[in-house]
Design an enzyme around this catalytic site. Structure first.
Site, mmCIF file in Angstrom:
data_model
loop_
_atom_site.group_PDB
_atom_site.id
_atom_site.type_symbol
_atom_site.label_atom_id
_atom_site.label_comp_id
_atom_site.label_asym_id
_atom_site.label_seq_id
_atom_site.Cartn_x
_atom_site.Cartn_y
_atom_site.Cartn_z
ATOM 1 N N GLY A 196 44.529 -83.775 -14.188
ATOM 2 C CA GLY A 196 44.940 -84.497 -15.374
ATOM 3 C C GLY A 196 43.835 -85.437 -15.853
ATOM 4 N NE ARG A 245 47.428 -74.519 -1.048
ATOM 5 C CZ ARG A 245 46.512 -75.229 -1.696
ATOM 6 N NH1 ARG A 245 46.888 -76.093 -2.633
ATOM 7 N NH2 ARG A 245 45.240 -75.100 -1.407
ATOM 8 C CE1 TYR A 295 45.216 -85.661 42.743
ATOM 9 C CE2 TYR A 295 46.225 -85.855 44.918
ATOM 10 C CZ TYR A 295 46.297 -86.002 43.542
ATOM 11 O OH TYR A 295 47.445 -86.470 42.977
#
Length: 456
Positions: A140, A15, A365
């Site tokens: 259950g 699923r 940079y």
């Protein structure tokens, strides 16, 4: 008493609709199975065994750092069959084995410890972790006897009207006496419609032999398993709320917990303030009195006390005390920024060290460089560290002033107290205290615009 854990992690997870094994989908930045492994370790399990199946090599690669062993379930024939596949791990051992699922990452350390204690003190051969919910639906039912011990587990479809009214459900997490479990597994059959071996049937075998089976109730939230992307998102939200609550209780201000994403292993010091939109991941440590303004990402980094960060990315790096970062700075892995430094807007630092009190304020940079203390970088500076084949290093001393739009072509060194003129391309070492000028002399061509027909 010896205690170990076995984690069921062999399920297909159809699923999820994913090529990634279900247990490797992440919750708060960490794979679900690794959440469960970590909880087992915190609960002081001496050994942890992971039962793998679908995508076994991927699961092993993601968990090998956790120092676990593996059992292989090559066919998906039920939870009982999965534990059968771990028989070699369990053989010869005496003590307790905890059996948990790798897709239920919300279980808490104290719950596992309490379950082990409950099991041991009750002298049970098996103990089931259960929850009580208002609408148990397809779960259950756990049926207890007059001694409040477990009599049986009845699947929802097999319940009579009295059993269906029971609200205590099986969470699918257990403790077993190892020797009793192995003996029961040898008697387990797949005589059912699905042709599978169910771990719940072991409870029936133990009860038929007069064994004591206990049940300990915990919050249903802890037992939630993930079987779909929708459930994954729900579990993520619950765990994120837990994590944020823990930090707030420890003295961290989180302006909007619903929009703040903090990984489970992150550490944050008192009086740090976190604004919305921050994502803090991995083994990140943030010390006291930091300010995280909106929309930064910080991963596997250490942020010292008093740092202010705004709308920036910091990856696998170290930021010194009272430094400011951002907005829109990018600190790439293996970078170290010193104390009282300034890394400003649209600055990128890559695998470099920046000294104390150095300012790199904007549009710069710096890659593969060692930068000293009290330096100043003008706007538009570029460390040219790549020649098309190799990366090279730049070394900049203390108290250096780098003029705007300077290119530092690596490998190159700028010594202490030196200056570079704006617009220079530096290819040779700059001596201490020198001014380096490396640019074409300006030439003005009078009337050039008109001659070209460009005058407006």
């Amino acid at each position: 008493m010896y205690k170990c854990a076995t984690i069921l992690a062999a399920g297909e997870g159809k699923r999820m609709k994913s090529e990634t094994p279900k247990v490797l989908h992440k919750v708060c930045g960490k794979e679900m199975v690794n959440h469960v492994i970590d909880i087992m370790r915190k609960a002081e399990m001496e050994e942890v065994n992971v039962i793998v199946g679908r995508g076994a090599e991927k699961v092993k690669a993601a968990t090998e750092i956790k120092n676990v062993s593996y059992s292989l379930q090559d066919k998906q024939l039920g939870t009982g069959h999965a534990v059968m596949c771990a028989s070699d791990f369990l053989k010869g051992k005496k003590g307790i084995v905890a059996i948990f699922t790798g897709d239920a990452p919300l279980i808490k350390e104290e719950t596992v410890k309490n379950l082990l204690k409950f099991h041991e003190e009750g002298s049970f051969k098996a103990t089931i972790l259960t929850s009580v919910i208002e609408n148990p639906g397809a779960y259950g039912r756990v049926i207890r006897n007059e001694n409040n011990e477990v009599e049986k587990i009845v699947e929802a479809k097999d319940c009579n009207s009295e059993e269906a009214a029971v609200k205590e459900i099986n969470a699918g997490m257990y403790c077993f006496d190892i020797e009793s479990l192995l003996l029961s597994l040898s008697k387990l059959t797949n005589n059912n419609a699905q042709g599978e071996y169910y771990l719940t049937d072991v409870i029936g075998i133990l009860k038929s032999e007069g064994a004591k089976v206990g049940a300990m109730v915990t919050e249903f939230e802890e037992t939630i398993g993930v079987n779909s992307r929708v459930e994954l998102a729900a579990v993520e939200k619950i765990l994120r709320q837990r994590i944020n609550k823990k930090h707030m209780e420890n003295g961290v201000t989180i302006i909007d917990p619903d929009t703040t994403y903090i990984g489970s292993d992150v550490e944050i010091g008192q009086d740090t303030i976190i604004y919305p939109g921050n994502v803090i991941e991995g083994k990140t440590v943030i010390k006291e009195n930091c300010m995280l303004y909106p929309n930064s990402r910080i991963t596997d980094s250490t942020i010292e006390s008093g740092v202010h960060i705004q709308s920036s990315v910091i990856l696998e790096s170290h930021i010194g005390e009272n430094t400011t970062v951002g907005p829109y700075a990018y600190i790439r892995p293996e970078s170290t920024i010193g104390k009282n430094a300034r890394i400003g807007d649209f600055v990128e630092i890559k695998k470099s060290s920046i000294g104390d009190n150095t300012k790199v304020s904007h549009l710069t940079y710096i890659g593969d460089a060692e930068v000293g203390s009290a330096c100043n970088f003008g706007c538009g500076t570029v460390v040219v560290n790549y020649d098309g084949k190799k990366k090279h290093k730049t070394i900049i001393g203390d108290n250096v002033f780098i003029g705007c739009n300077t290119n530092l072509v690596s490998p190159v060194k700028v010594n202490d107290n030196a200056y570079t003129a704006a617009g220079s391309t530096i290819t040779e070492e700059v001596p201490e205290g020198a001014l380096a000028i490396a640019r074409e002399r300006q030439t003005n061509i009078e009337g050039w615009v008109e001659k070209k027909g460009l005058k407006k």
